[in-house]
Scaffold this active site. Structure first.
Site, PDB file in Angstrom:
ATOM      1  N   ARG A 163     -12.123   3.124  -1.379  1.00  0.00           N
ATOM      2  CA  ARG A 163     -11.510   2.308  -2.154  1.00  0.00           C
ATOM      3  C   ARG A 163     -11.977   0.844  -1.863  1.00  0.00           C
ATOM      4  O   ARG A 163     -11.632   0.344  -0.880  1.00  0.00           O
ATOM      5  CB  ARG A 163     -10.133   2.296  -2.231  1.00  0.00           C
ATOM      6  CG  ARG A 163      -9.222   1.560  -2.894  1.00  0.00           C
ATOM      7  CD  ARG A 163      -7.635   1.859  -2.857  1.00  0.00           C
ATOM      8  NE  ARG A 163      -7.031   0.679  -3.307  1.00  0.00           N
ATOM      9  CZ  ARG A 163      -6.312  -0.367  -2.842  1.00  0.00           C
ATOM     10  NH1 ARG A 163      -6.282  -0.462  -1.508  1.00  0.00           N
ATOM     11  NH2 ARG A 163      -5.812  -1.261  -3.520  1.00  0.00           N
ATOM     12  N   HIS A 188      -7.886  -7.334  -6.955  1.00  0.00           N
ATOM     13  CA  HIS A 188      -7.368  -7.348  -5.651  1.00  0.00           C
ATOM     14  C   HIS A 188      -7.203  -8.994  -5.060  1.00  0.00           C
ATOM     15  O   HIS A 188      -7.800  -9.616  -4.059  1.00  0.00           O
ATOM     16  CB  HIS A 188      -8.038  -6.686  -4.460  1.00  0.00           C
ATOM     17  CG  HIS A 188      -7.224  -6.348  -3.176  1.00  0.00           C
ATOM     18  ND1 HIS A 188      -7.154  -5.075  -2.780  1.00  0.00           N
ATOM     19  CD2 HIS A 188      -6.624  -7.028  -2.016  1.00  0.00           C
ATOM     20  CE1 HIS A 188      -6.528  -5.265  -1.512  1.00  0.00           C
ATOM     21  NE2 HIS A 188      -6.224  -6.167  -1.327  1.00  0.00           N
ATOM     22  N   GLU A 206      -1.131  -4.585  -5.478  1.00  0.00           N
ATOM     23  CA  GLU A 206       0.128  -5.189  -5.090  1.00  0.00           C
ATOM     24  C   GLU A 206       0.507  -6.510  -5.912  1.00  0.00           C
ATOM     25  O   GLU A 206       0.531  -7.438  -5.047  1.00  0.00           O
ATOM     26  CB  GLU A 206       0.269  -5.564  -3.543  1.00  0.00           C
ATOM     27  CG  GLU A 206      -0.150  -4.303  -2.343  1.00  0.00           C
ATOM     28  CD  GLU A 206      -0.229  -4.734  -0.879  1.00  0.00           C
ATOM     29  OE1 GLU A 206       0.037  -5.872  -0.907  1.00  0.00           O
ATOM     30  OE2 GLU A 206      -0.241  -3.980  -0.399  1.00  0.00           O
ATOM     31  N   ASN A 239       0.965   1.288  -1.230  1.00  0.00           N
ATOM     32  CA  ASN A 239       0.535   0.811   0.209  1.00  0.00           C
ATOM     33  C   ASN A 239       1.709   0.742   1.141  1.00  0.00           C
ATOM     34  O   ASN A 239       2.710  -0.037   0.667  1.00  0.00           O
ATOM     35  CB  ASN A 239      -0.169  -0.616  -0.013  1.00  0.00           C
ATOM     36  CG  ASN A 239      -1.354  -0.709  -0.892  1.00  0.00           C
ATOM     37  OD1 ASN A 239      -2.065   0.501  -1.175  1.00  0.00           O
ATOM     38  ND2 ASN A 239      -1.893  -1.633  -1.110  1.00  0.00           N
ATOM     39  N   TYR A 242       2.976  -0.121   5.113  1.00  0.00           N
ATOM     40  CA  TYR A 242       3.126  -0.475   6.405  1.00  0.00           C
ATOM     41  C   TYR A 242       4.004  -0.580   7.390  1.00  0.00           C
ATOM     42  O   TYR A 242       4.068  -0.519   8.519  1.00  0.00           O
ATOM     43  CB  TYR A 242       2.251  -1.992   6.455  1.00  0.00           C
ATOM     44  CG  TYR A 242       0.767  -2.193   5.698  1.00  0.00           C
ATOM     45  CD1 TYR A 242      -0.212  -1.860   6.891  1.00  0.00           C
ATOM     46  CD2 TYR A 242       0.639  -2.285   4.447  1.00  0.00           C
ATOM     47  CE1 TYR A 242      -1.591  -1.862   6.163  1.00  0.00           C
ATOM     48  CE2 TYR A 242      -0.562  -2.481   4.023  1.00  0.00           C
ATOM     49  CZ  TYR A 242      -1.644  -2.079   4.737  1.00  0.00           C
ATOM     50  OH  TYR A 242      -3.014  -2.034   4.379  1.00  0.00           O
ATOM     51  N   GLU A 261      -3.153   2.420   1.054  1.00  0.00           N
ATOM     52  CA  GLU A 261      -3.517   1.688   2.110  1.00  0.00           C
ATOM     53  C   GLU A 261      -2.327   1.987   3.116  1.00  0.00           C
ATOM     54  O   GLU A 261      -1.275   2.189   3.030  1.00  0.00           O
ATOM     55  CB  GLU A 261      -3.309   0.058   2.050  1.00  0.00           C
ATOM     56  CG  GLU A 261      -4.481  -0.491   1.218  1.00  0.00           C
ATOM     57  CD  GLU A 261      -4.272  -2.163   1.153  1.00  0.00           C
ATOM     58  OE1 GLU A 261      -3.590  -2.744   1.694  1.00  0.00           O
ATOM     59  OE2 GLU A 261      -4.706  -2.573  -0.004  1.00  0.00           O
TER      60      GLU A 261
HETATM   61  C1  FCB Z   1      -2.030  -5.492   2.133  1.00  0.00           C
HETATM   62  C2  FCB Z   1      -3.224  -6.076   1.302  1.00  0.00           C
HETATM   63  C3  FCB Z   1      -4.619  -5.728   1.877  1.00  0.00           C
HETATM   64  C4  FCB Z   1      -4.309  -5.900   3.414  1.00  0.00           C
HETATM   65  C5  FCB Z   1      -3.118  -5.387   4.187  1.00  0.00           C
HETATM   66  C6  FCB Z   1      -2.939  -5.622   5.707  1.00  0.00           C
HETATM   67  O1  FCB Z   1      -0.686  -6.148   1.540  1.00  0.00           O
HETATM   68  O2  FCB Z   1      -3.161  -5.240   0.258  1.00  0.00           O
HETATM   69  O3  FCB Z   1      -5.436  -6.403   1.544  1.00  0.00           O
HETATM   70  O4  FCB Z   1      -4.287  -7.277   3.636  1.00  0.00           O
HETATM   71  O5  FCB Z   1      -1.958  -5.736   3.386  1.00  0.00           O
END
Ligand code: FCB
Length: 472
Positions: free
Chosen positions: A103, A147, A192, A318, A320, A379
């Site tokens: 991607r 992006h 995002e 995404n 994290y 992500e």
């Molecule tokens: C996300 C973004 C990506 C990267 C990660 C750590 O929010 O989509 O580009 O910066 O965080």
């Protein structure tokens, strides 16, 4: 149910037969469906560099990075990972990694340097070559159309708070999909959009660095409209292709089981989850969220909501981290009645809590509330200190542990019925992490900032084994 057979081992001890999955390298992936797609993600501005090459125009990130104080240490992405020139090395790394899909994002200013008008052939050719090399390597190209690198002239004309930007995006998307849709069959409209609207226009910590909440909500609507128009373009311009949007939702996680915290946590998911998924799946914008911010009006025109709810093929999420929230009594600083609770979790270098179970929870939460067709984790990854040993090897156990635990959580959600179809690691390379510059490293591969040399970290080999082991 019959007990599993327990054959006698050579020394006479009862042993349970190992399953193929147990013998395969890597963590437990039981529960993930057959055909599960393993991938890796990047974004144009974060890796390409060559910002002036072959007729590329200026983006809002080029301008923002030049604003004093906007990016740590005044860093910019003029060089980044130099992938515009070293892309063959990137494809070779992906081939070694053995991923099913890559991607990457297409830089709008390379295709339309001013944000509108006829395409720049050199820009299209570059992505055509990349897609061809990926296909040649047996890797599916999966392209994000946006992006965050809006052509600067469109921001000068008002940016995402202006309705016209949505139509400019639709033209761009159609043009790209017409040109590349023969080879690229998987498309992501926006990455995002919450970051574009809220970080870019309300909080000012991302480009274009504006601080105007009502402009941010006009941006929300126009970003969603842009997405819907792009879905329509995709059906017309690239028949047989698949398209979806990528959001960064949040999941309600009450700090305690007190009823007020439960309520607070549900409200905490409005801004990043319901605000996007409700209209995408045919419902009105969440009223209680908008009502908390007097003066905000969504610039909806007739027919818009149907365009936004245009049927997609999948949803990208995404993930994290996840924050615990608690209730706060009436307080103008917290108009929705919640705040983030103090954290006791281990954190990554981004100061983001490490909450692996949140990934599975998020997939189940979304699948239980919105009629999502399929979910791809587009992500997931972590920034860690990454010091190379004297032998040059980066033993990034913390990143491996992060990925292992998150993938296990995803597998658990799949086993409980969440329609998860793929996982993309963020990121292939250490890269330009937006306002943090190069100070935060997410790569499976280290990049020497002076020479551009790429060096796989231990997590690269871990992921290669995981990808090779699954389903074998
Ligand atoms: C996300 C973004 C990506 C990267 C990660 C750590 O929010 O989509 O580009 O910066 O965080």
């Amino acid at each position: 149910m019959a007990a599993p057979s327990a054959p006698r081992g050579r020394n006479g001890v009862n042993v349970m037969r190992t399953t193929t999955d147990e013998l395969a390298a890597g963590p437990r992936t039981d529960g993930l469906p057959r055909g599960f797609l393993w991938g890796c993600s990047t974004a144009a501005y974060q890796i390409e560099g060559s910002t002036g090459a072959d007729g590329r125009g200026t983006s809002i990130w080029d301008s923002f990075a030049r604003r004093p104080g906007a990016v740590l240490g005044g860093m910019n992405a003029d060089l980044a990972c130099d992938s515009y020139r070293r892309w063959k090395e990137d494809v070779a790394l992906l081939r070694t990694l053995g991923v099913d899909a890559y991607r990457f994002s297409i830089a709008w200013p390379r295709i339309q340097p001013t944000g509108s008008g006829s395409p720049n052939a050199a820009g299209l050719d570059w992505y055509r070559r990349l897609a061809d090399a990926l296909l040649e390597a047996g890797i599916e190209p999966a392209a994000t159309l946006y992006h965050w690198d809006l052509p600067q002239p469109l921001e000068d004309a008002g940016g995402w708070p202006e309705r016209d930007t949505a139509y400019r995006f639709a033209d761009y998307a159609e043009l790209v999909m017409r040109a590349l849709g023969d080879r690229i069959k998987t498309w992501f409209s926006l990455n995002e959009p919450w970051c574009s609207s809220h970080l870019g226009y309300a909080l000012g910590i991302h480009a274009p660095g504006r601080k105007d909440r009502s402009a941010a909500y006009r941006a929300v609507h126009h970003l969603l409209l842009a997405h819907g128009l792009a879905v329509r373009s995709c059906r017309a311009a690239a028949p047989g292709a698949r398209i979806g949007i990528v959001i960064n939702p949040s999941t309600p996680r009450p700090a305690t089981r007190r009823p007020q915290d439960l309520m607070a946590s549900s409200r905490a998911a409005d801004e990043r989850t319901a605000l996007w998924l409700d209209p995408l799946y045919g419902r009105p914008y969440p009223e209680r969220h908008l009502a908390a911010y007097p003066g905000i009006e969504m610039p909806i025109r007739e027919g818009d909501m149907a365009i936004i709810a245009e049927k997609t093929d999948f949803l990208g999420i995404n993930y994290y981290s996840e924050e615990a929230v608690e209730a706060v009594p009436a307080d103008p600083g917290h108009p929705e009645g919640f705040r983030v609770a103090p954290s006791w979790r281990e954190q990554t270098e981004m100061d983001w809590d490490i909450v692996p179970e949140g990934l599975g929870r998020q997939a189940l939460y979304i699948a239980g509330r919105w009629p999502v067709e399929a979910i791809y984790v587009t992500e997931n990854g972590g920034a860690f200190p990454d010091r190379a040993g004297a032998d040059g090897r980066v033993r990034d156990r913390d990143r491996i542990g992060y990925m292992e635990s998150h993938i296990a959580s995803l597998a658990g959600a799949a086993a409980r019925g969440a329609p998860v179809k793929g996982y993309f690691a963020w990121s292939l390379l250490d890269n330009f992490e937006w306002s943090h510059g190069y100070s935060k490293r997410f790569g499976l591969v280290a990049v020497d900032s002076a020479t551009g040399e790429r060096r796989p970290k231990d997590s690269f080999w871990f992921y290669r084994d995981l990808v090779a082991g699954f389903g074998s």
